[in-house]
Write a protein that holds these residues in place. Structure first.
Motif, PDB file in Angstrom:
ATOM      1  N   THR A   1       0.815  -1.227   0.000  1.00  0.00           N
ATOM      2  CA  THR A   1       0.000   0.000   0.000  1.00  0.00           C
ATOM      3  C   THR A   1       0.837   1.260   0.000  1.00  0.00           C
ATOM      4  O   THR A   1       0.345   2.334  -0.349  1.00  0.00           O
ATOM      5  CB  THR A   1      -0.926   0.020   1.217  1.00  0.00           C
ATOM      6  OG1 THR A   1      -0.128  -0.047   2.412  1.00  0.00           O
ATOM      7  CG2 THR A   1      -1.887  -1.164   1.184  1.00  0.00           C
ATOM      8  N   GLY A   2       2.103   1.147   0.394  1.00  0.00           N
ATOM      9  CA  GLY A   2       2.935   2.331   0.465  1.00  0.00           C
ATOM     10  C   GLY A   2       2.601   3.198   1.664  1.00  0.00           C
ATOM     11  O   GLY A   2       1.670   2.906   2.424  1.00  0.00           O
ATOM     12  N   LEU A   3       3.354   4.285   1.847  1.00  0.00           N
ATOM     13  CA  LEU A   3       3.182   5.149   3.004  1.00  0.00           C
ATOM     14  C   LEU A   3       3.061   6.609   2.576  1.00  0.00           C
ATOM     15  O   LEU A   3       3.722   7.048   1.631  1.00  0.00           O
ATOM     16  CB  LEU A   3       4.378   5.011   3.947  1.00  0.00           C
ATOM     17  CG  LEU A   3       4.611   3.622   4.561  1.00  0.00           C
ATOM     18  CD1 LEU A   3       5.975   3.568   5.213  1.00  0.00           C
ATOM     19  CD2 LEU A   3       3.521   3.291   5.572  1.00  0.00           C
ATOM     20  N   THR A   4       2.247   7.356   3.290  1.00  0.00           N
ATOM     21  CA  THR A   4       2.135   8.793   3.051  1.00  0.00           C
ATOM     22  C   THR A   4       3.309   9.503   3.728  1.00  0.00           C
ATOM     23  O   THR A   4       4.045   8.920   4.523  1.00  0.00           O
ATOM     24  CB  THR A   4       0.826   9.346   3.625  1.00  0.00           C
ATOM     25  OG1 THR A   4       0.864   9.211   5.072  1.00  0.00           O
ATOM     26  CG2 THR A   4      -0.367   8.588   3.087  1.00  0.00           C
ATOM     27  N   LYS A   5       3.476  10.795   3.430  1.00  0.00           N
ATOM     28  CA  LYS A   5       4.551  11.573   4.034  1.00  0.00           C
ATOM     29  C   LYS A   5       4.401  11.612   5.544  1.00  0.00           C
ATOM     30  O   LYS A   5       5.384  11.494   6.288  1.00  0.00           O
ATOM     31  CB  LYS A   5       4.540  12.997   3.466  1.00  0.00           C
ATOM     32  CG  LYS A   5       5.684  13.861   3.957  1.00  0.00           C
ATOM     33  CD  LYS A   5       5.674  15.230   3.284  1.00  0.00           C
ATOM     34  CE  LYS A   5       6.845  16.090   3.764  1.00  0.00           C
ATOM     35  NZ  LYS A   5       6.845  17.420   3.097  1.00  0.00           N
ATOM     36  N   GLU A   6       3.175  11.735   6.037  1.00  0.00           N
ATOM     37  CA  GLU A   6       2.931  11.775   7.483  1.00  0.00           C
ATOM     38  C   GLU A   6       3.271  10.435   8.134  1.00  0.00           C
ATOM     39  O   GLU A   6       3.881  10.389   9.207  1.00  0.00           O
ATOM     40  CB  GLU A   6       1.472  12.124   7.756  1.00  0.00           C
ATOM     41  CG  GLU A   6       1.143  12.192   9.242  1.00  0.00           C
ATOM     42  CD  GLU A   6      -0.322  12.508   9.503  1.00  0.00           C
ATOM     43  OE1 GLU A   6      -0.708  12.572  10.673  1.00  0.00           O
ATOM     44  OE2 GLU A   6      -1.072  12.680   8.512  1.00  0.00           O
ATOM     45  N   GLU A   7       2.894   9.335   7.480  1.00  0.00           N
ATOM     46  CA  GLU A   7       3.186   8.010   8.025  1.00  0.00           C
ATOM     47  C   GLU A   7       4.686   7.753   8.071  1.00  0.00           C
ATOM     48  O   GLU A   7       5.202   7.182   9.031  1.00  0.00           O
ATOM     49  CB  GLU A   7       2.486   6.937   7.187  1.00  0.00           C
ATOM     50  CG  GLU A   7       0.967   6.919   7.361  1.00  0.00           C
ATOM     51  CD  GLU A   7       0.286   5.962   6.408  1.00  0.00           C
ATOM     52  OE1 GLU A   7      -0.821   5.490   6.739  1.00  0.00           O
ATOM     53  OE2 GLU A   7       0.852   5.690   5.324  1.00  0.00           O
ATOM     54  N   LYS A   8       5.393   8.193   7.035  1.00  0.00           N
ATOM     55  CA  LYS A   8       6.854   7.999   7.005  1.00  0.00           C
ATOM     56  C   LYS A   8       7.540   8.760   8.133  1.00  0.00           C
ATOM     57  O   LYS A   8       8.529   8.292   8.681  1.00  0.00           O
ATOM     58  CB  LYS A   8       7.424   8.445   5.650  1.00  0.00           C
ATOM     59  CG  LYS A   8       7.119   7.491   4.510  1.00  0.00           C
ATOM     60  CD  LYS A   8       7.892   7.836   3.247  1.00  0.00           C
ATOM     61  CE  LYS A   8       7.380   9.097   2.594  1.00  0.00           C
ATOM     62  NZ  LYS A   8       8.063   9.359   1.297  1.00  0.00           N
ATOM     63  N   SER A   9       7.002   9.910   8.499  1.00  0.00           N
ATOM     64  CA  SER A   9       7.624  10.720   9.549  1.00  0.00           C
ATOM     65  C   SER A   9       7.537  10.061  10.917  1.00  0.00           C
ATOM     66  O   SER A   9       8.302  10.394  11.825  1.00  0.00           O
ATOM     67  CB  SER A   9       6.968  12.101   9.595  1.00  0.00           C
ATOM     68  OG  SER A   9       5.624  11.997  10.070  1.00  0.00           O
TER      69      SER A   9
END
Length: 278
Positions: free
Chosen positions: A45-53
């Motif tokens: 699903t991949g990750l959003t910028k917020e999730e990666k942080s």
């Protein structure tokens, strides 16, 4: 390496951004230093910028969805980051939502000369020539209670490598069930040859957590259902004083905080197993 790879494969997702310069050999000793790079790519699903942080923050996960699907305490990648940095490397990720992720890490290593051909005499190596934390302890039996399969396997391998006999349990209830099959259980005192010299008890586990399991073991000892005092060392990622005090209050004999060095664990084991003949 197995700890890092285990975390990555479990989440199926893995580098903080790092520059290519960081992969170059140290000019002062280029002939000896190398950098080992590992990467895992998925089409999830991949990750959003917020999730990666949030991903490398202690006790944090990308989202509630991650916990609901995979469980965990949000420590795996944080610990992996610490392990990488301790070995002169870094860890990070590149990810796009609905595309997938690439997790990678590199560590600093040194070239060495090939080992000499094995000789049969090495198989009969005298225990006196081993380092203190590798002295054979074939009569010491340890029950490892850990719900994380990767951590459980790694700890088992390290202990067996040092000569301990190891039994594993996935949670506190399994530990209690196993104790009832040993000679420590009063009903089997004279009929079972299974012995537990020490328990390494994880604190946070499903079914029955480490604190509750320890209280139950001590209760059984007081009731005479368990004949001996079995030393228990709490294994926890929480190093706060109140958490340590809570573990001791539950009946545990000592604590050790994850991540730990095996040499530090062995020292603690030696204290509680000193009376067990090698």
């Amino acid at each position: 390496m197995e700890e890092l790879l285990g975390v990555e494969f479990t989440v199926s997702h893995i580098p903080h951004d790092y520059s290519q310069e960081s992969l170059e050999d140290d000019p002062a000793s280029a002939a000896k230093i190398v950098y080992l790079h590992f990467a895992v790519t998925d089409t999830g699903t991949g990750l959003t910028k917020e999730e990666k942080s949030k991903l490398f923050t202690r006790f944090s996960q990308a989202s509630a969805r991650t916990y609901n699907e995979y469980g965990g305490s949000g420590l795996g990648l944080c610990i992996s980051q610490q392990l990488c940095e301790m070995q002169g490397g870094r860890i990070g990720l590149a990810s796009e939502p609905d595309v997938g992720s690439t997790f990678a890490f590199f560590v600093k290593a040194y070239r060495t000369n090939p080992p000499p051909p094995p000789k049969s005499i090495l198989l009969r190596q005298n225990s006196a020539s081993l380092s203190a934390d590798q002295t054979p302890k074939t009569r010491i039996s340890i029950l490892v209670v850990e719900d994380n399969a990767v951590n459980q396997r790694l700890l088992q391998m390290q202990l067996v490598k040092r000569g301990y006999q190891v039994v594993v349990a996935d949670n506190g209830q399994e530990a209690l069930d196993f104790i009832q099959t040993t000679r420590h259980w009063s009903a089997l005192r004279s009929s079972s040859d299974r012995v537990i010299d020490l328990i390494l008890m994880d604190v946070e586990m499903p079914v029955l957590d480490g604190l509750s399991a320890t209280r139950k073991i001590r209760e059984y000892e007081q009731q005479g259902l368990i004949c001996d005092h079995i030393p228990i060392i709490a294994v926890s990622a929480n190093a706060r004083a109140e958490q340590t005090a809570q573990a001791i209050a539950s009946g545990m004999d000592d604590t050790i905080t994850k991540p730990f060095r095996m040499v530090d664990l062995i020292k603690k084991l030696d204290v509680f197993t000193a009376l067990v003949a090698p």
